[in-house]
Design a protein around this motif. Structure first.
Motif, PDB file in Angstrom:
ATOM      1  N   ARG A   9       0.829  -1.211   0.000  1.00  0.00           N
ATOM      2  CA  ARG A   9       0.000   0.000   0.000  1.00  0.00           C
ATOM      3  C   ARG A   9       0.863   1.259   0.000  1.00  0.00           C
ATOM      4  NH1 ARG A   9      -4.852  -0.948   4.435  1.00  0.00           N
ATOM      5  NH2 ARG A   9      -5.882  -2.704   3.404  1.00  0.00           N
ATOM      6  N   LEU A  10       1.878   1.243   0.844  1.00  0.00           N
ATOM      7  CA  LEU A  10       2.770   2.400   0.912  1.00  0.00           C
ATOM      8  C   LEU A  10       3.521   2.574  -0.403  1.00  0.00           C
ATOM      9  CD1 LEU A  10       3.890   4.660   2.727  1.00  0.00           C
ATOM     10  CD2 LEU A  10       5.681   3.084   3.448  1.00  0.00           C
ATOM     11  N   ALA A  11       3.959   1.476  -0.986  1.00  0.00           N
ATOM     12  CA  ALA A  11       4.669   1.548  -2.264  1.00  0.00           C
ATOM     13  C   ALA A  11       3.781   2.141  -3.351  1.00  0.00           C
ATOM     14  CB  ALA A  11       5.153   0.156  -2.665  1.00  0.00           C
ATOM     15  N   ALA A  12       2.507   1.735  -3.361  1.00  0.00           N
ATOM     16  CA  ALA A  12       1.587   2.260  -4.366  1.00  0.00           C
ATOM     17  C   ALA A  12       1.360   3.757  -4.178  1.00  0.00           C
ATOM     18  CB  ALA A  12       0.256   1.511  -4.280  1.00  0.00           C
ATOM     19  N   LEU A  13       1.244   4.200  -2.925  1.00  0.00           N
ATOM     20  CA  LEU A  13       1.061   5.631  -2.662  1.00  0.00           C
ATOM     21  C   LEU A  13       2.297   6.432  -3.065  1.00  0.00           C
ATOM     22  CD1 LEU A  13      -0.783   5.512   0.794  1.00  0.00           C
ATOM     23  CD2 LEU A  13      -1.738   6.275  -1.383  1.00  0.00           C
ATOM     24  N   LEU A  14       3.466   5.886  -2.826  1.00  0.00           N
ATOM     25  CA  LEU A  14       4.698   6.566  -3.268  1.00  0.00           C
ATOM     26  C   LEU A  14       4.702   6.722  -4.781  1.00  0.00           C
ATOM     27  CD1 LEU A  14       7.513   5.008  -1.036  1.00  0.00           C
ATOM     28  CD2 LEU A  14       6.988   7.445  -1.259  1.00  0.00           C
ATOM     29  N   GLY A  15       4.289   5.659  -5.481  1.00  0.00           N
ATOM     30  CA  GLY A  15       4.236   5.740  -6.937  1.00  0.00           C
ATOM     31  C   GLY A  15       3.227   6.760  -7.418  1.00  0.00           C
TER      32      GLY A  15
END
Length: 458
Positions: A9-15
């Protein structure tokens, strides 16, 4: 920290945000600094989060706020994959499941006065999700007595209401004289014990509505005091409780005034669009038929948010309307009855600064400073600090130092995180002029005064 699976989830938000790990860390550090939380996260910290580590409260809330500001949409702490699902909430677990506003307020005040629970509660972060207030829908019918109260319990009387109103004036006066961190705990205990007891007693519906309004005003003051003390998340809890009490008392005016306070807090923390939404909701809630003083109070805040959003025409229109309404205002002086002219001039000065007109801003702030009562140390100090900064930015060093000197006259009387921040700003601003006689004299005075220490990072 608790180990878990990789945080997709955090990775997707960073992207989605187009951020690197270092950029997210800087954004979180910046939000923390605005709330008195000196954080020192870096790209390595974010790498640990991506691998499954979860930082302690209130960091997940700050991460959600950083992504919300970046994306322009509301993102919750749960959506970041960092929340501990209940462990981040310093309030009692049952509180969110109780429907009774009195129970919730009492639980909040009890937590605030409990030495073991006060620290995480005071250190909780501001949440954009929590700042999204429901639209006014009218008050619910108020019964003569809560069903759980035995019939033989003494009834609430008009004397209880008058006593509550006196306490509103007393604590509002204390805040203006000595800042939000002074006597804040005393007000918390008063709301939990005395006010809670009065609201729990049987009363006629008309009196009961007035008692809920009084309790809402006291809780509103607790929110303002907590905000000035630097407890931003805690202030949100009290503002939310004040909204609920205003609804119980069918007092849309208090509801609007509290939305205005929430807008001020959001703007203070840099959430400009959210601040405008709250200010606009406050004006709409009060409606065009509200008294002129309240309407001036609400319009001045919406005008300020327009100014920070670079909407010059709308800002000028709201400020002009606020001035016209203020000219028509009358009534007894008091924190919820009459908007002081100095407050309107102060708002106008802040708006002009945001619109890029420092010369006119300085004039408005000078007018406000001249009208502040000398024993109202908080408002006097903060107005002088803002004026001193404005003059210094124009190269008017000697004039700036005169006002910094007056700020230092007021500062020892205050317990206020806002005033502490102004003192730190004084030292930073004048450091480059330390060889100039006027600046050197002010800096010598400032060095003898020490701001309250900041809280440790979580």
């Amino acid at each position: 920290m608790v180990r878990d699976q990789p945080n997709h989830r955090l990775a997707a938000l960073l992207g989605e945000a187009g951020w690197s790990a270092a950029e997210l860390a800087r954004a979180v550090n910046g939000l923390g600094a605005a709330q008195g939380l000196p954080l020192r996260y870096d790209r390595t910290s974010v790498a640990h989060w991506l691998a499954g580590s979860r930082p302690r409260s209130p960091v997940p809330t700050l991460v959600a706020s950083a992504f919300s500001r970046r994306s322009g949409r509301l993102i919750t702490a749960e959506e970041t994959g960092l929340a501990h699902y209940g462990a981040d909430d310093p309030l009692p677990p049952h509180q969110s499941r109780r429907d009774d506003v009195l129970d919730r307020l009492t639980a909040l005040c009890r937590a605030d006065t409990d030495p073991t629970r006060r620290i995480p509660l005071a250190g909780s972060a501001y949440s954009l999700v929590a700042a999204t207030a429901p639209a006014w829908g009218g008050g619910r019918p108020v019964g003569a007595a809560p069903a759980r109260v035995p019939a033989l319990v003494p009834r609430a009387t008009a004397a209880d209401l008058r006593r509550m109103q006196w306490m509103i004036l007393a604590f509002a006066d204390l805040m203006e004289r000595h800042g939000g961190a002074h006597a804040r705990t005393a007000l918390t205990i008063y709301v939990a014990d005395d006010t809670g007891g009065v609201l729990a007693a049987p009363a006629l519906p008309s009196l009961r509505r007035e008692l809920f309004t009084g309790a809402g005003q006291l809780t509103h003051l607790l929110g303002r005091m907590s905000m000035d003390a630097g407890h931003q998340g805690l202030a949100q809890h009290y503002f939310t409780a004040s909204l609920e009490l205003a609804r119980e008392g069918d007092d849309r005016r208090l509801y609007a005034i509290t939305l205005r306070a929430m807008s001020l807090q959001a703007l203070h923390l840099g959430f400009v669009q959210h601040a405008w939404q709250l200010a606009d909701a406050a004006v709409d809630t009060a409606g065009p038929r509200t008294d002129p003083s309240t309407r001036a109070f609400l319009l001045s805040q919406r005008g300020l948010t327009h100014a920070h959003a670079r909407r010059r025409r709308e800002a000028v229109k709201d400020l002009a309307s606020a001035e016209a309404q203020h000219d028509r205002a009358s009534g007894p002086a008091g924190p919820f009855t009459l908007y002081p002219r100095a407050g309107l001039d102060y708002q106008r000065g802040r708006a002009l600064l945001a619109l890029g007109d420092p010369v006119q801003a300085a004039r408005a702030l000078e007018t406000a400073a001249g009208a502040r009562a000398g024993d109202r140390h908080r408002s006097s100090a903060l107005t002088r600090a803002r004026l001193a900064e404005t003059l210094l930015a124009q190269g008017r060093l000697e004039e700036s130092c005169v006002h910094w000197d007056v700020f230092l006259d007021h500062y020892p009387y205050l317990r206020s995180a806002t005033a502490d921040r102004a003192l730190r700003q004084l030292r930073t601003s004048l450091r480059g002029f330390r060889h100039q006689p006027h600046a050197a004299a002010v800096l010598r005075r400032a060095r003898s005064l020490t701001p309250r220490p900041r809280r440790r990072p979580p």
